[in-house]
Design a protein around this motif. Structure first.
Motif, PDB file in Angstrom:
ATOM      1  N   GLY A   1      36.561  42.629  30.708  1.00 28.38           N
ATOM      2  CA  GLY A   1      36.284  43.030  32.089  1.00 28.38           C
ATOM      3  C   GLY A   1      34.802  43.145  32.365  1.00 28.38           C
ATOM      4  O   GLY A   1      34.319  44.188  32.799  1.00 28.38           O
ATOM      5  N   ILE A   2      34.079  42.078  32.086  1.00 30.85           N
ATOM      6  CA  ILE A   2      32.629  42.101  32.288  1.00 30.85           C
ATOM      7  C   ILE A   2      32.225  40.907  33.155  1.00 30.85           C
ATOM      8  O   ILE A   2      32.983  39.942  33.262  1.00 30.85           O
ATOM      9  CB  ILE A   2      31.857  42.028  30.935  1.00 30.85           C
ATOM     10  CG1 ILE A   2      32.331  40.803  30.136  1.00 30.85           C
ATOM     11  CG2 ILE A   2      32.093  43.291  30.121  1.00 30.85           C
ATOM     12  CD1 ILE A   2      31.503  40.531  28.904  1.00 30.85           C
TER      13      ILE A   2
ATOM     14  N   ASP B   1      32.896  35.654  41.108  1.00 37.65           N
ATOM     15  CA  ASP B   1      33.289  36.695  40.164  1.00 37.65           C
ATOM     16  C   ASP B   1      33.479  38.044  40.886  1.00 37.65           C
ATOM     17  O   ASP B   1      34.396  38.807  40.594  1.00 37.65           O
ATOM     18  CB  ASP B   1      32.187  36.808  39.096  1.00 37.65           C
ATOM     19  CG  ASP B   1      32.612  37.618  37.891  1.00 37.65           C
ATOM     20  OD1 ASP B   1      33.769  38.049  37.856  1.00 37.65           O
ATOM     21  OD2 ASP B   1      31.775  37.810  36.984  1.00 37.65           O
TER      22      ASP B   1
ATOM     23  N   THR C   1      41.172  36.418  38.207  1.00 38.45           N
ATOM     24  CA  THR C   1      40.673  35.506  37.176  1.00 38.45           C
ATOM     25  C   THR C   1      41.716  34.421  36.894  1.00 38.45           C
ATOM     26  O   THR C   1      41.379  33.245  36.765  1.00 38.45           O
ATOM     27  CB  THR C   1      40.359  36.306  35.888  1.00 38.45           C
ATOM     28  OG1 THR C   1      39.493  37.388  36.247  1.00 38.45           O
ATOM     29  CG2 THR C   1      39.708  35.453  34.835  1.00 38.45           C
TER      30      THR C   1
ATOM     31  N   ARG D   1      36.820  37.933  42.432  1.00 39.86           N
ATOM     32  CA  ARG D   1      37.871  37.977  41.398  1.00 39.86           C
ATOM     33  C   ARG D   1      38.036  39.395  40.883  1.00 39.86           C
ATOM     34  O   ARG D   1      39.148  39.890  40.710  1.00 39.86           O
ATOM     35  CB  ARG D   1      37.468  37.122  40.178  1.00 39.86           C
ATOM     36  CG  ARG D   1      37.251  35.673  40.404  1.00 39.86           C
ATOM     37  CD  ARG D   1      37.348  34.919  39.070  1.00 39.86           C
ATOM     38  NE  ARG D   1      36.303  35.227  38.096  1.00 39.86           N
ATOM     39  CZ  ARG D   1      35.212  34.494  37.911  1.00 39.86           C
ATOM     40  NH1 ARG D   1      34.978  33.438  38.655  1.00 39.86           N
ATOM     41  NH2 ARG D   1      34.339  34.813  36.972  1.00 39.86           N
ATOM     42  N   THR D   2      36.904  40.030  40.617  1.00 38.23           N
ATOM     43  CA  THR D   2      36.963  41.373  40.031  1.00 38.23           C
ATOM     44  C   THR D   2      37.604  42.359  41.000  1.00 38.23           C
ATOM     45  O   THR D   2      38.395  43.216  40.600  1.00 38.23           O
ATOM     46  CB  THR D   2      35.544  41.827  39.638  1.00 38.23           C
ATOM     47  OG1 THR D   2      34.933  40.777  38.897  1.00 38.23           O
ATOM     48  CG2 THR D   2      35.577  43.080  38.805  1.00 38.23           C
TER      49      THR D   2
ATOM     50  N   ASN E   1      41.175  41.821  40.675  1.00 37.39           N
ATOM     51  CA  ASN E   1      41.690  42.378  39.412  1.00 37.39           C
ATOM     52  C   ASN E   1      41.867  43.885  39.508  1.00 37.39           C
ATOM     53  O   ASN E   1      42.891  44.447  39.123  1.00 37.39           O
ATOM     54  CB  ASN E   1      40.713  42.071  38.269  1.00 37.39           C
ATOM     55  CG  ASN E   1      40.553  40.577  38.020  1.00 37.39           C
ATOM     56  OD1 ASN E   1      41.364  39.781  38.481  1.00 37.39           O
ATOM     57  ND2 ASN E   1      39.506  40.192  37.308  1.00 37.39           N
TER      58      ASN E   1
ATOM     59  N   GLY F   1      31.166  37.485  34.510  1.00 38.87           N
ATOM     60  CA  GLY F   1      31.101  36.143  33.932  1.00 38.87           C
ATOM     61  C   GLY F   1      32.129  35.839  32.860  1.00 38.87           C
ATOM     62  O   GLY F   1      32.141  34.746  32.300  1.00 38.87           O
ATOM     63  N   ALA F   2      33.024  36.787  32.569  1.00 33.25           N
ATOM     64  CA  ALA F   2      33.999  36.557  31.499  1.00 33.25           C
ATOM     65  C   ALA F   2      34.912  35.376  31.847  1.00 33.25           C
ATOM     66  O   ALA F   2      35.257  34.563  30.989  1.00 33.25           O
ATOM     67  CB  ALA F   2      34.825  37.802  31.251  1.00 33.25           C
ATOM     68  N   GLY F   3      35.287  35.273  33.118  1.00 35.97           N
ATOM     69  CA  GLY F   3      36.179  34.200  33.553  1.00 35.97           C
ATOM     70  C   GLY F   3      35.526  32.838  33.350  1.00 35.97           C
ATOM     71  O   GLY F   3      36.188  31.852  33.014  1.00 35.97           O
TER      72      GLY F   3
ATOM     73  N   ALA G   1      30.984  43.292  39.665  1.00 33.42           N
ATOM     74  CA  ALA G   1      31.718  42.174  39.046  1.00 33.42           C
ATOM     75  C   ALA G   1      32.198  42.537  37.645  1.00 33.42           C
ATOM     76  O   ALA G   1      32.209  41.694  36.750  1.00 33.42           O
ATOM     77  CB  ALA G   1      30.872  40.893  39.004  1.00 33.42           C
ATOM     78  N   SER G   2      32.578  43.774  37.455  1.00 29.20           N
ATOM     79  CA  SER G   2      33.074  44.174  36.137  1.00 29.20           C
ATOM     80  C   SER G   2      34.215  45.183  36.265  1.00 29.20           C
ATOM     81  O   SER G   2      34.020  46.287  36.775  1.00 29.20           O
ATOM     82  CB  SER G   2      31.921  44.773  35.323  1.00 29.20           C
ATOM     83  OG  SER G   2      32.431  45.458  34.210  1.00 29.20           O
ATOM     84  N   SER G   3      35.393  44.778  35.788  1.00 27.50           N
ATOM     85  CA  SER G   3      36.536  45.701  35.827  1.00 27.50           C
ATOM     86  C   SER G   3      36.270  46.911  34.936  1.00 27.50           C
ATOM     87  O   SER G   3      36.655  48.024  35.262  1.00 27.50           O
ATOM     88  CB  SER G   3      37.803  45.032  35.299  1.00 27.50           C
ATOM     89  OG  SER G   3      38.135  43.919  36.044  1.00 27.50           O
TER      90      SER G   3
HETATM   91  N1  ASP Z   1      34.354  39.828  35.895  1.00 26.32           N
HETATM   92  C1  ASP Z   1      35.782  39.863  35.909  1.00 26.32           C
HETATM   93  C2  ASP Z   1      36.272  41.267  35.655  1.00 26.32           C
HETATM   94  O1  ASP Z   1      35.573  42.072  35.094  1.00 26.32           O
HETATM   95  C3  ASP Z   1      36.388  38.918  34.942  1.00 26.32           C
HETATM   96  C4  ASP Z   1      36.049  37.518  35.387  1.00 26.32           C
HETATM   97  O2  ASP Z   1      34.951  37.055  35.103  1.00 26.32           O
HETATM   98  O3  ASP Z   1      36.894  36.885  36.040  1.00 26.32           O
HETATM   99  O4  ASP Z   1      37.346  41.624  36.044  1.00 26.32           O
END
Ligand code: ASP
Length: 412
Positions: free
Chosen positions: A342-343, A376, A302, A379-380, A383, A345-347, A263-265
């Motif tokens: 890109g971490i 997440d 996101t 989403r990631t 992304n 839970g950022a969204g 879950a981290s870009s």
């Molecule tokens: N975790 C997502 C990312 O790193 C960002 C988000 O929380 O949506 O791409």
């Protein structure tokens, strides 16, 4: 044993780990959290690579592009694709939320809320200011990716402007970039173990009650992301890049699996870079430039989710939204996606930015927090797939792709 293990392509080991980890977590339950440290070890190892990798590969990517006019052509095309796909993504989220109404009919009593994360106090002006590194060294020490990118881009441009006198530095950055790619290959061997442990942890610890109450939102988040990946990106690869869609996805399987489990870009960045170059045949210069930039600012999953979640919050709390509000949401969701780190839970944190502007109660954040991780992850993946799709398309547009490499994706 070792020969057997290394004889299986990495992506197959990663997919197997993903499936086995999920099953293990489901059978094991919350105690599966006891092996999460293996996943943390993996994430730490990959994160360790991010700062030197961005710095070396972005500078070497820019200098490899060769002249400032071409740099503008690559950067300009990437930005247009980032913005257009981002807007389509937000409106997709808004359309899904309006048509399917995931928040209607939810009984809020008796549902346990997670802790509300502190609201983000970032204003658009703060965002612009945070682009400029006050101290490049500090930015590296704190692993702040956006100002690091700005600094690396300026160094690359400076080297190009210096002409012959800058040449020794080109060699140094090229060498650093190659070394970092080798280090990445070594660290990547940890992926199956990390993915296994992270999947076991997620599957074992997810609160079932919250999941059932929020199933519609989770389902729509997955649906929206899948549409973005398999319709929008497929169309981009098929019609803009004119490449076989199947080979594209085959080439990014590793990046998809790593992004889904971490879950981290940012943590996936080294893997995305490697997939773009090695499996898709994108030139080193375009991949380094577009993928590094995209990992931070191109977050279509996101953006889509922010639109969808705002409607969800409005529906569960009975807030009426006008068309004007929809436009505000679309702009702020795009900005929120650009500003989100890109971490993991950022969204979730960026939701406060959008909610506040259209009067949706911030309690919604606490309500969805329990299932954010599972959304997440998707989403990631969206992304990260988007970064690879844009890099591939821009590479085709600027003649920076080696098609023979891509076709050999079959034997990755
Ligand atoms: N975790 C997502 C990312 O790193 C960002 C988000 O929380 O949506 O791409």
């Amino acid at each position: 044993m070792a020969r057997f293990w290394f004889g299986i392509p990495l992506w197959q080991r990663v997919i197997a780990a993903l499936v086995l980890g999920t099953v293990t977590g489901m059978l094991w339950g919350p105690d599966a959290a006891s092996i999460k440290w293996i996943g943390d070890f993996f994430i730490k190892s990959v994160k360790m690579l991010v700062v030197p990798l961005i710095f070396f590969s972005l500078v070497s990517g820019i200098t490899a592009i060769g002249d400032l006019r071409k740099l503008g052509a690559v950067g300009g095309r990437a930005m247009v694709l980032f913005v257009v796909t981002g807007q389509i993504a937000v409106w997709l989220g808004l359309a899904l939320g309006t048509l399917i109404k995931p928040g209607e009919g939810i009984d809020m009593t008796g549902i346990e809320m997670g802790a509300t994360p502190p609201p983000s106090t970032t204003t658009p002006v703060d965002m612009v200011l945070s682009l400029v590194p006050e101290s490049p060294v500090q930015v590296m020490a704190d692993a702040q990716v956006l100002p690091l990118i700005v600094f690396a881009m300026l160094i690359g441009i400076g080297i190009l402007m210096a002409g012959r006198e800058g040449e020794p530095l080109i060699k140094i950055f090229d060498a650093g970039s190659v070394v970092m790619q080798k280090v990445t290959m070594v660290v990547m061997e940890l992926t199956p173990f990390g993915v296994f442990a992270l999947m076991a942890w997620v599957a074992g610890t997810l609160g079932q009650d919250a999941l059932i109450a929020l199933a519609k939102l989770v389902g729509l988040n997955y649906l929206g992301c899948l549409i973005i990946i398999f319709v929008m990106y497929s169309a981009m690869i098929r019609f803009l890049a004119k490449l076989p869609v199947r080979d594209f996805f085959r080439g990014i399987v590793d990046a998809m699996a790593v992004s889904y489990s971490t879950a981290s870009s940012n943590a996936t960045l080294p893997v995305t870079l490697r997939c773009a170059e090695r499996n898709l045949g994108v030139s080193n210069s375009v991949a380094s430039f577009v993928v590094s930039l995209g990992a931070t600012i191109n977050m279509n999953g996101t953006a889509m989710y922010l639109g969808l979640a705002t409607l969800f919050g409005a529906q569960i709390f009975g807030v009426d939204l006008s068309w004007g509000d929809y436009f505000v949401i679309s702009i702020l969701s795009t900005l929120g996606a650009v500003g989100a780190a890109g971490i993991p839970g950022a969204g979730l944190i960026m939701m406060a930015l959008v909610f506040g502007a259209v009067g949706v109660p911030l309690e919604t954040i606490a309500f969805v927090a329990g299932v954010d991780r599972i959304m997440d992850m998707m989403r990631t993946t969206t992304n990260v797939s988007g970064d690879a799709a844009v890099a591939t398309t821009v590479a085709v547009m600027t003649g920076e792709i080696d098609r023979a490499e891509m076709i050999s994706a079959d034997d990755v």
